[in-house]
Design an enzyme around this catalytic site. Structure first.
Site, mmCIF file in Angstrom:
data_model
loop_
_atom_site.group_PDB
_atom_site.id
_atom_site.type_symbol
_atom_site.label_atom_id
_atom_site.label_comp_id
_atom_site.label_asym_id
_atom_site.label_seq_id
_atom_site.Cartn_x
_atom_site.Cartn_y
_atom_site.Cartn_z
ATOM 1 N NE ARG A 50 2.564 -24.011 -21.352
ATOM 2 C CZ ARG A 50 1.834 -23.163 -20.145
ATOM 3 N NH1 ARG A 50 2.123 -22.964 -19.116
ATOM 4 N NH2 ARG A 50 1.335 -23.069 -20.930
ATOM 5 N NE ARG A 98 -3.251 -23.634 -18.432
ATOM 6 C CZ ARG A 98 -2.890 -23.306 -20.022
ATOM 7 N NH1 ARG A 98 -3.773 -22.481 -20.156
ATOM 8 N NH2 ARG A 98 -1.321 -23.686 -20.078
ATOM 9 N NE ARG A 157 1.624 -25.961 -28.284
ATOM 10 C CZ ARG A 157 0.144 -25.627 -27.884
ATOM 11 N NH1 ARG A 157 -1.159 -25.633 -27.925
ATOM 12 N NH2 ARG A 157 0.721 -25.103 -26.089
ATOM 13 C CE LYS A 189 -1.402 -20.963 -27.680
ATOM 14 N NZ LYS A 189 -0.452 -20.079 -27.195
ATOM 15 N NE ARG A 205 -2.318 -19.017 -18.085
ATOM 16 C CZ ARG A 205 -1.744 -19.325 -19.415
ATOM 17 N NH1 ARG A 205 -2.920 -19.377 -20.589
ATOM 18 N NH2 ARG A 205 -1.337 -20.742 -19.309
HETATM 19 P P1 AP5 Z 1 -3.466 -16.049 -22.984
HETATM 20 O O1 AP5 Z 1 -5.178 -15.670 -23.465
HETATM 21 O O2 AP5 Z 1 -4.107 -17.576 -21.635
HETATM 22 O O3 AP5 Z 1 -2.589 -17.381 -23.451
HETATM 23 P P2 AP5 Z 1 -2.647 -18.590 -24.076
HETATM 24 O O4 AP5 Z 1 -1.488 -17.966 -26.012
HETATM 25 O O5 AP5 Z 1 -3.776 -18.943 -25.091
HETATM 26 O O6 AP5 Z 1 -1.782 -19.349 -23.398
HETATM 27 P P3 AP5 Z 1 -1.568 -20.622 -22.965
HETATM 28 O O7 AP5 Z 1 -0.855 -21.209 -21.871
HETATM 29 O O8 AP5 Z 1 -2.768 -21.263 -22.407
HETATM 30 O O9 AP5 Z 1 -1.215 -21.377 -24.434
HETATM 31 P P4 AP5 Z 1 -0.315 -23.002 -24.347
HETATM 32 O O10 AP5 Z 1 -0.014 -22.890 -25.449
HETATM 33 O O11 AP5 Z 1 0.424 -23.092 -23.982
HETATM 34 O O12 AP5 Z 1 -1.208 -23.298 -23.549
HETATM 35 P P5 AP5 Z 1 -2.477 -24.999 -24.339
HETATM 36 O O13 AP5 Z 1 -3.648 -23.789 -23.420
HETATM 37 O O14 AP5 Z 1 -2.518 -24.321 -26.107
HETATM 38 O O15 AP5 Z 1 -2.927 -14.993 -21.851
HETATM 39 C C1 AP5 Z 1 -2.008 -15.662 -21.090
HETATM 40 C C2 AP5 Z 1 -2.178 -14.352 -19.865
HETATM 41 O O16 AP5 Z 1 -1.085 -13.291 -20.324
HETATM 42 C C3 AP5 Z 1 -3.595 -14.384 -19.397
HETATM 43 O O17 AP5 Z 1 -3.456 -13.794 -18.233
HETATM 44 C C4 AP5 Z 1 -4.009 -12.636 -20.382
HETATM 45 O O18 AP5 Z 1 -5.315 -12.219 -19.713
HETATM 46 C C5 AP5 Z 1 -2.608 -12.088 -20.723
HETATM 47 N N1 AP5 Z 1 -2.820 -11.239 -21.963
HETATM 48 C C6 AP5 Z 1 -3.115 -11.862 -22.666
HETATM 49 N N2 AP5 Z 1 -2.904 -11.067 -23.767
HETATM 50 C C7 AP5 Z 1 -2.397 -10.110 -23.103
HETATM 51 C C8 AP5 Z 1 -1.809 -8.625 -23.850
HETATM 52 N N3 AP5 Z 1 -1.721 -8.234 -24.793
HETATM 53 N N4 AP5 Z 1 -1.489 -8.132 -22.793
HETATM 54 C C9 AP5 Z 1 -1.463 -8.183 -21.114
HETATM 55 N N5 AP5 Z 1 -1.628 -9.455 -20.908
HETATM 56 C C10 AP5 Z 1 -2.131 -9.686 -21.776
HETATM 57 O O19 AP5 Z 1 -1.830 -26.380 -23.687
HETATM 58 C C11 AP5 Z 1 -1.833 -26.471 -22.478
HETATM 59 C C12 AP5 Z 1 -0.781 -27.626 -22.759
HETATM 60 O O20 AP5 Z 1 -2.063 -28.950 -23.307
HETATM 61 C C13 AP5 Z 1 0.428 -27.982 -23.917
HETATM 62 O O21 AP5 Z 1 1.512 -27.426 -23.150
HETATM 63 C C14 AP5 Z 1 0.628 -29.307 -24.292
HETATM 64 O O22 AP5 Z 1 0.804 -30.316 -23.163
HETATM 65 C C15 AP5 Z 1 -0.970 -29.551 -24.447
HETATM 66 N N6 AP5 Z 1 -1.506 -29.206 -25.350
HETATM 67 C C16 AP5 Z 1 -2.707 -28.691 -26.121
HETATM 68 N N7 AP5 Z 1 -2.558 -28.771 -27.219
HETATM 69 C C17 AP5 Z 1 -1.728 -29.708 -28.026
HETATM 70 C C18 AP5 Z 1 -1.644 -29.729 -29.233
HETATM 71 N N8 AP5 Z 1 -1.734 -29.657 -30.039
HETATM 72 N N9 AP5 Z 1 -0.537 -30.505 -29.340
HETATM 73 C C19 AP5 Z 1 -0.013 -31.502 -28.670
HETATM 74 N N10 AP5 Z 1 -0.033 -31.018 -27.044
HETATM 75 C C20 AP5 Z 1 -1.308 -30.094 -27.488
HETATM 76 MG MG MG Z 2 -4.896 -20.524 -24.147
#
Ligand code: AP5
Ligand code: MG
Length: 214
Positions: A171, A160, A88, A13, A127
């Site tokens: 997660r 991370r 979410r 994402k 990552r």
């Molecule tokens: P990346 O682009 O970093 O993936 P992502 O989908 O952004 O993953 P996140 O871990 O950031 O998502 P998340 O939803 O768990 O965490 P968030 O920060 O939102 O890609 C991942 C890896 O793969 C990278 O190394 C990239 O280079 C690689 N990659 C990407 N595309 C690829 C491809 N096509 N092929 C190969 N490799 C690839 O949230 C963290 C925490 O915050 C949550 O757990 C929660 O506690 C809290 N939080 C955030 N938002 C909310 C909300 N709205 N409500 C409640 N809690 C929330």
């Molecule tokens: Mg992310």
């Protein structure tokens, strides 16, 4: 253009949202990034969010909704935005729709980046995130020019805290239970599009551009 990115943790994402933001010249709003910035700065919000994030749990809706609703009302959002990691939960989606309806607006596209669970744990362990600017890389799929150093700002890269395998599994469970119902929610709203997130990063982006238009 108002866009929501859906998908499991690690689906890509953030990777795709950054590319969308650059191409269409709209802000990239990541709730995860906002929380991590608050944790780094030791704010009250950051301290509260950290206790949930470290366990792989969602931060309570009441700490997230107002923050995003305020953010999308800011001036730089007049031409749209890409929301990454929000909504979410169904209550978050409903709160967003309600807040937008009150100002005569609505979300145009919800893009689901689809990656099976089997791929996710491996992806997350590779990552790396920058301690300075938050840029994200991957040891195999999106390497930096110099190992361990951010291409954008030259600071150090780390794994991370919530990317350790046990927390990633937690997660993923939370995702299936609380976030996946949004797929039906946005299908029913007639705005859901799914892209295959297992292919090369640039090919995923091309599939998204095909949906959004040049
Ligand atoms: P990346 O682009 O970093 O993936 P992502 O989908 O952004 O993953 P996140 O871990 O950031 O998502 P998340 O939803 O768990 O965490 P968030 O920060 O939102 O890609 C991942 C890896 O793969 C990278 O190394 C990239 O280079 C690689 N990659 C990407 N595309 C690829 C491809 N096509 N092929 C190969 N490799 C690839 O949230 C963290 C925490 O915050 C949550 O757990 C929660 O506690 C809290 N939080 C955030 N938002 C909310 C909300 N709205 N409500 C409640 N809690 C929330
Ligand atoms: Mg992310």
């Amino acid at each position: 253009m108002k866009i929501i990115m859906l998908g499991a943790p690690g689906a890509g994402k953030g990777t795709q949202a950054k590319k969308i933001a650059a191409k269409y010249n709209i802000p990239h709003i990541s709730t995860g990034d906002i929380f991590r910035a608050n944790i780094k700065n030791g704010t009250e919000l950051g301290n509260k969010a950290k206790t949930y994030m470290d366990q792989g749990l969602l931060v309570p809706d009441e700490l997230v909704v107002d923050l995003v609703v305020d953010r999308v009302r800011q001036e730089d959002c007049v031409n749209g935005y890409v929301l990454d990691g929000f909504p979410r939960t169904i209550p978050q989606a409903e709160a967003l729709d309600k807040a937008l309806a009150a100002i005569g607006e609505k979300i145009d596209h919800a893009i689901d980046v689809n990656v099976p669970d089997e791929n996710i744990v491996h992806r997350m362990s590779g990552r790396r995130a920058c301690v300075g600017c938050g840029a994200t890389y991957h040891l195999e799929y999106a390497p930096t020019k110099e190992e361990g150093i951010c291409d954008a700002c030259g600071k150090e890269l780390i794994l991370r805290d919530d990317d350790k395998p046990e927390t990633v599994k937690k997660r993923l469970g939370v995702y299936h239970e609380q976030t996946q119902p949004l797929i039906d929610y946005y299908t029913n709203a007639g705005i859901l599009k799914t892209v295959d997130g297992t292919i090369d990063i640039n090919d995923v982006f091309q599939a998204i551009v095909d949906i959004l238009g040049e």
